[in-house]
Design a protein around this motif. Structure first.
Motif, PDB file in Angstrom:
ATOM      1  N   TYR A 245     -13.732   0.867   6.962  1.00 41.52           N
ATOM      2  CA  TYR A 245     -12.796  -0.122   7.498  1.00 41.52           C
ATOM      3  C   TYR A 245     -11.870  -0.645   6.403  1.00 41.52           C
ATOM      4  CZ  TYR A 245     -15.165  -0.465  12.031  1.00 41.52           C
ATOM      5  OH  TYR A 245     -15.672  -0.203  13.277  1.00 41.52           O
ATOM      6  N   ARG A 246     -12.433  -0.858   5.208  1.00 45.92           N
ATOM      7  CA  ARG A 246     -11.620  -1.342   4.099  1.00 45.92           C
ATOM      8  C   ARG A 246     -10.470  -0.376   3.807  1.00 45.92           C
ATOM      9  NH1 ARG A 246     -10.088  -5.830   2.459  1.00 45.92           N
ATOM     10  NH2 ARG A 246      -8.101  -4.739   2.642  1.00 45.92           N
ATOM     11  N   ALA A 247     -10.754   0.914   3.922  1.00 44.88           N
ATOM     12  CA  ALA A 247      -9.714   1.913   3.679  1.00 44.88           C
ATOM     13  C   ALA A 247      -8.591   1.806   4.705  1.00 44.88           C
ATOM     14  CB  ALA A 247     -10.321   3.314   3.706  1.00 44.88           C
ATOM     15  N   MET A 248      -8.944   1.490   5.952  1.00 44.66           N
ATOM     16  CA  MET A 248      -7.920   1.344   6.981  1.00 44.66           C
ATOM     17  C   MET A 248      -7.066   0.099   6.743  1.00 44.66           C
ATOM     18  SD  MET A 248      -8.290   4.055   8.764  1.00 44.66           S
ATOM     19  CE  MET A 248      -8.881   4.841   7.244  1.00 44.66           C
ATOM     20  N   LEU A 249      -7.704  -0.980   6.313  1.00 43.09           N
ATOM     21  CA  LEU A 249      -6.944  -2.193   5.993  1.00 43.09           C
ATOM     22  C   LEU A 249      -5.991  -1.948   4.827  1.00 43.09           C
ATOM     23  CD1 LEU A 249      -9.849  -4.806   6.292  1.00 43.09           C
ATOM     24  CD2 LEU A 249      -8.029  -4.396   7.953  1.00 43.09           C
ATOM     25  N   ASP A 250      -6.467  -1.183   3.846  1.00 34.76           N
ATOM     26  CA  ASP A 250      -5.607  -0.855   2.702  1.00 34.76           C
ATOM     27  C   ASP A 250      -4.419  -0.007   3.148  1.00 34.76           C
ATOM     28  OD1 ASP A 250      -7.301  -2.250   1.049  1.00 34.76           O
ATOM     29  OD2 ASP A 250      -8.381  -0.471   0.338  1.00 34.76           O
ATOM     30  N   ARG A 251      -4.661   0.919   4.061  1.00 33.87           N
ATOM     31  CA  ARG A 251      -3.562   1.739   4.573  1.00 33.87           C
ATOM     32  C   ARG A 251      -2.515   0.874   5.271  1.00 33.87           C
ATOM     33  NH1 ARG A 251      -3.689   7.269   5.176  1.00 33.87           N
ATOM     34  NH2 ARG A 251      -5.627   8.343   4.584  1.00 33.87           N
ATOM     35  N   GLU A 252      -2.997  -0.153   5.949  1.00 35.16           N
ATOM     36  CA  GLU A 252      -2.091  -1.037   6.687  1.00 35.16           C
ATOM     37  C   GLU A 252      -1.366  -2.000   5.752  1.00 35.16           C
ATOM     38  OE1 GLU A 252      -0.383  -1.908  10.408  1.00 35.16           O
ATOM     39  OE2 GLU A 252      -1.785  -0.309   9.820  1.00 35.16           O
ATOM     40  N   GLY A 253      -1.893  -2.124   4.520  1.00 36.31           N
ATOM     41  CA  GLY A 253      -1.278  -3.015   3.564  1.00 36.31           C
ATOM     42  C   GLY A 253      -1.650  -4.463   3.741  1.00 36.31           C
ATOM     43  N   ILE A 254      -2.865  -4.715   4.248  1.00 33.29           N
ATOM     44  CA  ILE A 254      -3.317  -6.088   4.426  1.00 33.29           C
ATOM     45  C   ILE A 254      -4.669  -6.269   3.753  1.00 33.29           C
ATOM     46  CG2 ILE A 254      -2.055  -6.376   6.593  1.00 33.29           C
ATOM     47  CD1 ILE A 254      -4.645  -6.064   8.089  1.00 33.29           C
ATOM     48  N   ASP A 255      -4.934  -7.490   3.333  1.00 29.17           N
ATOM     49  CA  ASP A 255      -6.202  -7.799   2.680  1.00 29.17           C
ATOM     50  C   ASP A 255      -7.184  -8.456   3.625  1.00 29.17           C
ATOM     51  OD1 ASP A 255      -7.906  -8.085   0.269  1.00 29.17           O
ATOM     52  OD2 ASP A 255      -7.598 -10.236   0.645  1.00 29.17           O
ATOM     53  N   ASP A 256      -6.680  -9.342   4.477  1.00 28.11           N
ATOM     54  CA  ASP A 256      -7.514 -10.130   5.381  1.00 28.11           C
ATOM     55  C   ASP A 256      -7.521  -9.480   6.763  1.00 28.11           C
ATOM     56  OD1 ASP A 256      -8.744 -11.995   6.976  1.00 28.11           O
ATOM     57  OD2 ASP A 256      -7.453 -13.662   6.412  1.00 28.11           O
ATOM     58  N   PRO A 257      -8.689  -9.032   7.264  1.00 25.87           N
ATOM     59  CA  PRO A 257      -8.724  -8.371   8.577  1.00 25.87           C
ATOM     60  C   PRO A 257      -8.270  -9.261   9.731  1.00 25.87           C
ATOM     61  CG  PRO A 257     -10.950  -8.782   7.772  1.00 25.87           C
ATOM     62  CD  PRO A 257     -10.017  -9.065   6.642  1.00 25.87           C
ATOM     63  N   THR A 258      -8.293 -10.585   9.555  1.00 28.02           N
ATOM     64  CA  THR A 258      -7.830 -11.453  10.643  1.00 28.02           C
ATOM     65  C   THR A 258      -6.327 -11.316  10.869  1.00 28.02           C
ATOM     66  OG1 THR A 258      -7.466 -13.388   9.221  1.00 28.02           O
ATOM     67  CG2 THR A 258      -9.660 -13.120  10.166  1.00 28.02           C
TER      68      THR A 258
END
Length: 309
Positions: A245-258
């Motif tokens: 999941y962390r990798a997907m957030l990084d791809r999106e360019g965001i740090d906070d999943p909220t």
């Protein structure tokens, strides 16, 4: 303002991971049908077994698709999974879709006590057994991690299988062997640049139909988006701790999943949902991430009005 019809894709309701009674599932499924959703999905975590619950709830939602999102392959042999899936399909009259996934290393090792060894290979062998059994065919799979020689006598329509996939190898497997993928914690940038092209190319290469891309999007209607997201920060932190999941957030360019929670007016939320459709999503699985019962009910009412408007 974007309407549901403007999206041109199927819109489903996510029942959540903590439904503790079958009655809750029945009520949720009936509401989803009445509100105008195309599908209703129940996740697997600490609540009722979603396949059993959906089999019971099928008469309460007699026309829409019913599915799981997702059941882990850990803890269930593919024969047992297929037996339950075809039984559920029989109860649902051909409207059931089985969403499965390999889960995550901490979950598999701690919760199920199984080794996290070669998850890609295990998932491939698992699908080699599961998909034909769900179609009603006999199988003989003798892999390194999955072995099964069996057939089932359960009259039912074939059960479509959807594989939760985030990384490129799992997406390629989903495209080649299943009807599509469930994705969570993936924003529209990630889906457009990574998820959609990877699974679509794999399906085309394998001679499979165009795959479904079913995206979980959490949302809440309310006047204070910042407060809504803040209330979900502790629950959402779970996703940041898991590497996939962390990798997907990084791809999106965001740090906070909220940041992926859509919050505000229904009009603004609908416009954000359109970005998912433009990214290549074929199905939305909408979940309500509300800080209290008032926000939850207001969001339900807004969704129903949006779907029927």
């Amino acid at each position: 303002m974007t309407t549901a019809n403007d999206l041109g894709i199927r819109v489903g309701f996510a029942g959540g991971t903590t439904l503790s009674t079958i009655e809750q599932v029945r009520v949720d499924a009936a509401w989803a049908e009445g509100a105008g959703f195309d599908s209703y999905w129940v996740s697997y975590l600490i609540g009722v077994d979603p396949l059993v619950a959906l089999a019971v709830a099928a008469p309460d939602a007699p026309t829409i698709e019913l599915g799981t999102s997702v059941v882990p392959t850990a803890g269930r042999h593919p024969l047992a999974m297929a037996q339950l899936a075809r039984t559920t399909q029989q109860a649902c009259g051909g409207r059931f879709t089985l969403g499965i996934g390999p889960s995550h290393q901490p979950v598999v090792e701690a919760r199920y006590g199984e080794p996290w060894a070669g998850p890609l290979e295990r998932t491939r062998e698992y699908l080699d057994a599961l998909v034909p059994l769900c179609d009603g065919d006999a199988i003989n799979v003798q892999g390194k991690q999955v072995r099964c020689e069996a057939s089932l006598d359960i009259p039912a329509e074939p059960v479509p299988v959807v594989l939760a996939a985030l990384g490129p190898n799992m997406l390629q497997l989903a495209g080649a062997k299943t009807t599509g993928t469930h994705v969570g914690q993936c924003g529209p940038i990630t889906i457009a640049e990574h998820t959609a092209p990877t699974i679509q190319a794999a399906a085309e290469q394998a001679g499979q139909p165009a795959p479904r891309i079913i995206a979980l999007v959490n949302l809440c209607v309310g006047d204070d988006p910042t407060a809504i997201r803040s209330a979900s920060r502790e629950a959402a932190s779970f996703y940041s701790a898991l590497p996939s999941y962390r990798a997907m957030l990084d791809r999106e360019g965001i740090d906070d999943p909220t940041e992926l929670i859509l919050a505000g007016s229904m009009g603004n939320i609908a416009d954000e949902l359109a970005r998912y459709a433009e990214a290549g999503v074929t199905d939305l699985r909408l979940g309500i991430m509300a800080p209290d019962k008032i926000h939850a009910q207001n969001t339900r009412d807004a969704l129903a009005n949006w779907l029927q408007g």
